[in-house]
Design a protein around this motif. Sequence first.
Motif: not given
Length: 970
Positions: A540-544, A686-694, A723-726, A782-785
């Motif tokens: 799956a094209d996610w969590l990469q 922006y948030a879908t590409s940068e998970p480490k930013a609030l 779309w498996l987009r966190m 947390r380790n998910f979004r």
Amino acid sequence: MTSQNPAERLNRASNAIFEETAFLFGANAEFVESLYAQYLEDPASVDPSWARYFAGLEGPRGPSTPSWASRAKTAGAPIAAPVSGAEDVRAAAQASIRAIQLVRAYRVIGHFEADLDPLGLAPKTPHPQLDPKFYGFKDADLDKPVFIDGVLGLQSATPREMVDLLKRTYCGRIGYEFMHINDAEEKDWLQRRIEGPDKEITFTPAGKRAILNKLIEAEGFEKFCALRFLGTKRFGLDGGEAMIPALEQIIKRGGQLGVSKIVIGMAHRGRLNVLANVLSKSYRQIFHEFRGGSANPEGIDEVTGDVKYHLGASSDRSFDGNDVHLTLTPNPSHLEAADPVVLGKARAKQFQLGDTEARTSVLPMLLHGDAAFAGQGIVAECFAMSGTRGYRTGGTIHFVINNQIGFTTSPQYSRSSAYCTDIALMVQAPIFHVNGDDPEAVVHAARIATEFRQLFHKDVVIDMYCYRRFGHNETDEPAFTQPLMYRAIKDHPTTLEIYAKKLVAESSMAASDVEHMVGDFNARLDSEFEASKAHKPERADWLQSNWTGFEVAPKSYHRADTGVDKDALLQVGKALSTVPEGFNAHKTVARQLQNKARMFETGEGIDWATAEALAFGTLLKEGFPVRLSGQDSGRGTFSQRHSVLVDQETEARYIPLANVAKDQAPFEVIDSLLSEAAVLGFEYGYATSEPKALVLWEAQFGDFANNAQVIIDQFIASGEMKWLRMCGLVMLLPHGYEGQGPEHSSARLERYLQLCAQDNWQVCNPTTPANYFHVLRRQMLRNFRKPLVLMTPKSLLRHKRCVSFLDDLSPGTSFHRVFRDQAECVPGATTVQLAPDEDIRRVILCSGKVYFDLVDAREKHNQQQVQMLRLEQLYPFPEGPLGEVLERFPNAEIVWVQEEPRNQGAWTFVRQRIEYLMEKLGRRVRPRYIGRPEYAATAAGLMSQHTAELHYIMDEAMRFDLKIRTEDDQ
């Protein structure tokens, strides 16, 4: 934005004649000529600016020997005959001025006579301004050399030669539109890039073969799908195949000019072709999806998926040793809604690469349909944000697949402008109109567009005129509404046929070679088709990439360890309450800073804005970037935030949260343009590409999010399931009924609750600064979004009871999904001694600001048998903690109180969930509703009516029967 590095500029020297005569039009010629004659008699008799101009024409030798007579000629260009005497000088100057006017006319309107439409449906109307005679040239003058001083790359040329060169440049298969640009350097670069005897469109044999190969792949893929999956919608590219080699050119030329990533957004048409032939998605996977197979591997549960022509993908391509990572963003059916999402993703990727100035490393590219480009307002919003501080991405390449129709609507009914691309004039973007049946012209335009974007960091538009061979989709009958167009299309050869015939005619390719290439590709498709029968997706094209290390949210997740050590809180507090020496803060702001300092000294009275700033500051210290945007977010709509301080003498800006610690993460607070849809889409991207930013978006008032409903419905609420987009985006929506009327009361809480399902997001309505602090920090720790929808207050920003203690933020504290009654510890409250649990006769469940109204009402009535519980998190519904509290009151009726009308707010969402919970507790008790009746609007417009309704709700909440309502009583 223009380049800050002069060494990178191409051909920087200005064209003096052109720049100084840009004002000249045909009507002015006689005046200029007479003024020049006056100058020849007495130079002092004309204005000094005109004298300088005419002196420049003459050169240092004076009028008897003008400068052009001695200048070196451009190779191959005729030399203007030497002149002597005032009359000869005047005639030569007159010819030069007329020639410049002619050149300018072609630059301005030449595109109107360009050969753009492959179908030739509309006859071209000649423009008299493009005829040399319009400017006074007679037949006898057409072959006389005229001095033009480097214009068109020539020192001199005859009018006939100029027209031939101008027609080739501006009236061929590319119509250049750029004279609306104010920046002289950008215009000069474009002119030098396309004008001149040596600026013909040329390709090497290898280049032509590459174009042919991509056309074979583009057309072959569509024909194969039409044959193997007859009657299946695919929104094929048929008629627009030249886009595929053009995209290849953008990737190739972009890689040469420093692009390492390209983020692509597009709607339906040609999407499968782009996935296959640009992003290299395997044909067998696409055929597998045509057969009804999933895009995802087995083991990914509860994913609803989406149709195949909405899906995205990513891949790596390499040209000439330059690696370029491509990402195609998933999109919904709302055609242009993905545009700001792409821009936000590109901005985030630029941030990750440290490219925050030139922004040349990541290129956003948007592919549009003509009708949607002209008709969708979000396109204009994206152009409006393209040059703003918080949203610029260094320019976007827009590629318009100009079908010359929108579904069944012809252009004359779907727009008010000559071109579908006229919307781009608002930001002075150059526009290249090009004939889609000339793939070399399309690729050439793509190359120039890429160079322009990389050099000037601005948007640029390619408008490829083509057609839809099979209508809106493959099941449509377009001749119902456009019979003449589709009669022409029926007899029109394909772009591949036209180009192959051209290459064979010019001996660039043998016909047998073309047939061999087509045969090889069809054999490859046959092999992939057979392989698709047993194909199973492997990944799956996610969590990469930047999402590596994140996980799917567990079925039952509760809190994170969000408390912060007191020393860290005080460090942030000091930064929040201190300004640099000599900084002239506004006196009101200065008082606020003093109040903040006292909060940290006493550990009491932490208000909403301070708790928010503490959440931001502590996250920044821990390495999490924070990005907050919205209309007037720097100060805050209600003057509560003041995250940007402005010196009252110099207007210098100081941002306390950017000065918390030396090694802190970046903090951005952005006063956005007056847009909701595009800005919210940008922040989602922006948030879908940068998970480490609030990443937070704030509505000025909660209902302003109405204008972004497409982004909310089709991306934020459903993106993970489709779309498996966190995504961890936070939406701050001011909400609360204070008598401000229908538009400034409700954030439409009910709409977000209606969209809740499959653990798709969180909807919270916190009522204490501490709980707000914890819920913001929980997003990052947390380790998910998951997206977070927050109802934020207005009146509670300064409410004497809506405060917290510093200890409420310390280690061991966390976010509370349900708040138990705090009758004895609400700040500023008169103590109400509640009855023992078994004597409680009513439990009021509520959420949000209405709790504080209920506290006042309970004190007013001295009601000891009423217990109140606040639902701080409405979704995921806090069944566990709520049930634990309700078990304490076995003899109480359950009442839901809200300030919103009955058909709005949380009532319809919580009712069944509370009933289900009570059944699990062994009690057949249904909750009772107390609140406003059903309204079509969100709130009353009159303060008197609002107040009367509020009094009624409070009185009803505190007045009750001792009889407990059961299911049979309802």
